[in-house]
Design an enzyme around this catalytic site. Structure first.
Site, PDB file in Angstrom:
ATOM      1  N   ASP A 341      36.859   2.017 -62.991  1.00  0.00           N
ATOM      2  CA  ASP A 341      37.773   2.061 -61.849  1.00  0.00           C
ATOM      3  C   ASP A 341      37.984   0.619 -61.403  1.00  0.00           C
ATOM      4  O   ASP A 341      37.201  -0.274 -61.759  1.00  0.00           O
ATOM      5  CB  ASP A 341      37.141   2.905 -60.736  1.00  0.00           C
ATOM      6  CG  ASP A 341      37.854   2.745 -59.411  1.00  0.00           C
ATOM      7  OD1 ASP A 341      39.073   2.977 -59.378  1.00  0.00           O
ATOM      8  OD2 ASP A 341      37.187   2.380 -58.423  1.00  0.00           O
ATOM      9  N   ASP A 524      33.531   4.412 -57.902  1.00  0.00           N
ATOM     10  CA  ASP A 524      32.858   4.407 -56.605  1.00  0.00           C
ATOM     11  C   ASP A 524      33.450   5.375 -55.597  1.00  0.00           C
ATOM     12  O   ASP A 524      32.820   5.670 -54.584  1.00  0.00           O
ATOM     13  CB  ASP A 524      32.903   2.997 -55.995  1.00  0.00           C
ATOM     14  CG  ASP A 524      34.287   2.649 -55.470  1.00  0.00           C
ATOM     15  OD1 ASP A 524      34.397   2.267 -54.295  1.00  0.00           O
ATOM     16  OD2 ASP A 524      35.262   2.781 -56.224  1.00  0.00           O
ATOM     17  N   ASP A 528      37.349   9.081 -57.887  1.00  0.00           N
ATOM     18  CA  ASP A 528      36.717   8.907 -59.193  1.00  0.00           C
ATOM     19  C   ASP A 528      35.798  10.074 -59.557  1.00  0.00           C
ATOM     20  O   ASP A 528      35.405  10.211 -60.725  1.00  0.00           O
ATOM     21  CB  ASP A 528      35.875   7.620 -59.212  1.00  0.00           C
ATOM     22  CG  ASP A 528      36.706   6.378 -58.965  1.00  0.00           C
ATOM     23  OD1 ASP A 528      37.806   6.287 -59.536  1.00  0.00           O
ATOM     24  OD2 ASP A 528      36.259   5.509 -58.199  1.00  0.00           O
TER      25      ASP A 528
END
Length: 633
Positions: A341, A524, A528
């Site tokens: 990410d 995080d 996600d």
């Protein structure tokens, strides 16, 4: 060459029903029983070492058998009823057989290992379920429904239906997925899409349930029911991925049915054949069968696998990386591609000023000081970054008079008699970041460029992981393609998928898996979580990570040190080599002792010594991974 894929933000699969919550009816008593078994075992062991009378520590060990073994035994009997055998039942039988010949300590140790591993699995599953439940709190429970006469009435957000209109005031969370039909504001979507700064939303733009409105007032027409909102889809995706994700099994789990049946059948033959064909008495044949079960039981096999993996988990934990299970530690070493990410993972998730461009006749410090004075009272992330940059340069920290927010545009105020406005500007040459214009009345005095700060260790971490896996790293982000491409270029990432909704991230992971890749995903945020659950291994950033990301992931990077990932992969691979070596040792000892018992008479003492000796040997070999050097090499 960086490849950028920027699909739209299609709503994706719409649920026909409200999502069920991940897991129900968890047996938390398992945790208490396992804890009681561990305490009893440690007490018994301590008294045995202290030289207490044998009946005392025997009683404690037997109590350990009862508390830690009754549930595996019951599960094994149920499996037997369904005409299957598993290692749990074999372990119980082996533990009882060990106690029958005086080796009660070894049997109790097996009971504790199996009970504790089961309890840890229950704890992790429960935490994930609780976190999925709490995700629904992102969406407000109530919304202001607009009536035909222009007034509002408070209703439950879950009851909103497409076509209804709600009023979203400054600072409120949006009550449902919909389209702006009136008003202009900036909306913080980071929790859902991962975008690092609030985005402008005006008439015709989509807004999502659970996102936070800025300073403007929005009228939103609902386009999806609560059961089909983005938050509901995130919950459903986490649930679906958790249920369908192939469980990485340890070696003994993969062969347990065949091995268990083989040992039981062979034990019965060792008991029956000597009596039927060689005239042996029952007691003699029974002793031989007990010896056979002891030497053939998979104690050494189990301990071949667990100590190296548990030692690796402990070592990683000392260095700020929490691995949730032995199966996860085993799987990490098989990673073939790493996906990241962006916001909060490769970047800090907070903008910083990278350039101040002053117009002719003005200086950089003047431009930054004017902007900071106006932004002094702003809570906007861009405003805080400007104030912070001015402070770092030692510029005056006073606030503007007559401060006023301009919904969807910026802020304005009076600084030393000058009317100063700070507002978003067109992307222009700084498309990879955010540009704001600073005006004194109608005159533009300068431009300020802000970008999401890159983590200092990100480029090196990407380089090491790419070298380890042999595959270019992948970026999966909800941010725009220009920002994503810039971050990828600065970190050395080879493939980028931008403008992704949570379900798009899951699809990207599944496409990699369909190519035969074993995916380690690092993230995080709430957005996600579905992809973390779908990946072969999910790793969450510990400091910034959302509760859902932390609980859905398999690994938590406590200190947000991306450099720890490469060390973790190396440690896992080393642990796997130790497991293979231990299995070879255990298999050799079992083969030798079983053959001896079948073709000759294996003394009971020697059988126990050989079996326990191999068990101790593989356990000590695995414990070598506790050394600090195992993490750093």
């Amino acid at each position: 060459m960086i490849r950028v894929d920027a699909p739209g933000t299609a709503p994706g699969r719409v649920l026909a029903r409200p999502p069920s919550l991940l897991v129900t009816g968890l047996r938390l008593p398992e945790v208490r029983w396992a804890g009681a078994a561990l305490v009893l075992f440690l007490l018994g062991w301590g008294l045995q070492l202290a030289g207490a009378p044998a009946p005392v520590w025997w009683a404690l060990y037997l109590a350990c058998y009862a508390t830690g073994g009754w549930e595996p035994a019951l599960a094994g009997l149920r499996a037997l009823k369904d005409r299957t055998l598993d290692v749990d039942l074999l372990m119980i039988v082996a533990a009882i057989a060990a106690a029958s010949i005086g080796q009660v300590f070894d049997g109790a140790l097996l009971i504790v290992i199996f009970a504790t591993s089961g309890a840890l699995e229950v704890i992790v599953t429960q935490r994930t379920a609780d976190s999925v439940n709490s995700l629904l709190n992102l969406a407000p429970e109530q919304a202001a429904l607009l009536r035909e006469d222009g007034g509002t009435v408070t209703v439950a957000s879950r009851e909103l239906v497409p076509g209804q209109r709600i009023l979203v005031r400054p600072g409120e969370r949006v009550g449902g997925d919909g389209t702006v039909v009136e008003g202009t504001s900036e909306v913080d979507q980071q929790a859902i899409t991962g975008e690092s700064v609030p985005v402008l939303r005006e008439v015709g733009d989509e807004v999502l349930s659970g996102t936070v409105n800025g300073t403007g007032t929005l009228t939103v027409e609902i386009t999806r029911p609560a059961s089909a909102s983005v938050i509901a889809r995130i919950v459903a995706l986490v649930e679906e991925a958790s249920e369908t994700k192939a469980k990485t099994q340890l070696f003994i789990e993969k062969v347990e049915q065949t091995y268990s049946v083989g040992v039981v059948v062979a034990t019965l033959l060792v008991l029956a054949v000597p009596m039927a064909f060689f005239g042996h008495g029952f007691e003699e044949a029974l002793l031989r069968a007990i010896v056979f079960m002891i030497v053939a039981s998979p104690c050494a096999v189990v301990l071949s696998t667990m100590p190296p993996l548990l030692a690796s988990i402990a070592n990683a934990g000392r260095h700020g990386v929490l691995v949730k299970s032995a199966t996860v530690m085993e799987a990490i070493g098989r990673t073939s591609v790493v996906a990241f990410d962006k916001t909060g993972t490769l970047t800090e998730g907070a903008p910083e000023v990278t350039a101040v461009d002053a117009a002719a006749g003005h200086g950089e410090d003047e431009v930054l000081a004017l902007a900071a004075a106006v932004e002094h009272y702003s809570e906007h992330p861009l405003g805080r970054a400007i104030v912070r940059a001015a402070a770092e340069r030692g510029l005056p920290a006073g606030g503007a008079e007559d401060f006023r927010a301009l919904p969807g545009r910026g802020v304005t105020g009076r600084v030393g008699g000058r009317t100063v406005t700070v507002e978003r500007a067109d992307a222009g040459p700084a498309a990879a970041g955010t540009r704001v214009a600073v005006r004194d009345g109608d005159e533009r005095v300068g431009m300020i460029t802000l970008v999401d700060r890159l983590r200092p260790d990100a480029p090196e971490a990407v380089r090491e992981l790419t070298a380890l896996t042999g595959s270019p790293a992948v970026l999966l982000t909800g941010d725009n393609a220009a920002v994503a491409a810039t971050v990828a270029e600065r970190t050395g990432i080879g493939a980028v998928h931008a403008a992704l909704m949570p379900e798009d991230k899951v699809t990207a992971v599944q496409r990699l898996q369909a190519r035969g890749e074993r995916v380690l995903l690092v993230g995080d945020g709430v957005n996600d979580a579905p992809a973390l659950a779908a990946a072969d291994t999910g790793a969450a950033m510990g400091r910034r990570g959302s509760d859902l990301a932390l609980d859905t992931s398999d690994v938590i990077i406590v200190r947000d040190e991306l450099g720890a990932l490469a060390k973790l992969v190396r440690l896992s691979r080393r642990a796997r080599r130790y497991v293979i070596a231990n299995l070879a040792i255990a298999a050799t000892v079992i083969t030798v002792l079983v053959t001896w018992d079948l073709v000759a008479t294996l003394p009971l003492a020697l059988a126990v010594a050989g079996h326990e000796g191999s068990t101790v040997l593989v356990a000590l070999n695995g414990a070598r991974l506790l050394r600090r050097s195992a993490w750093n090499t």
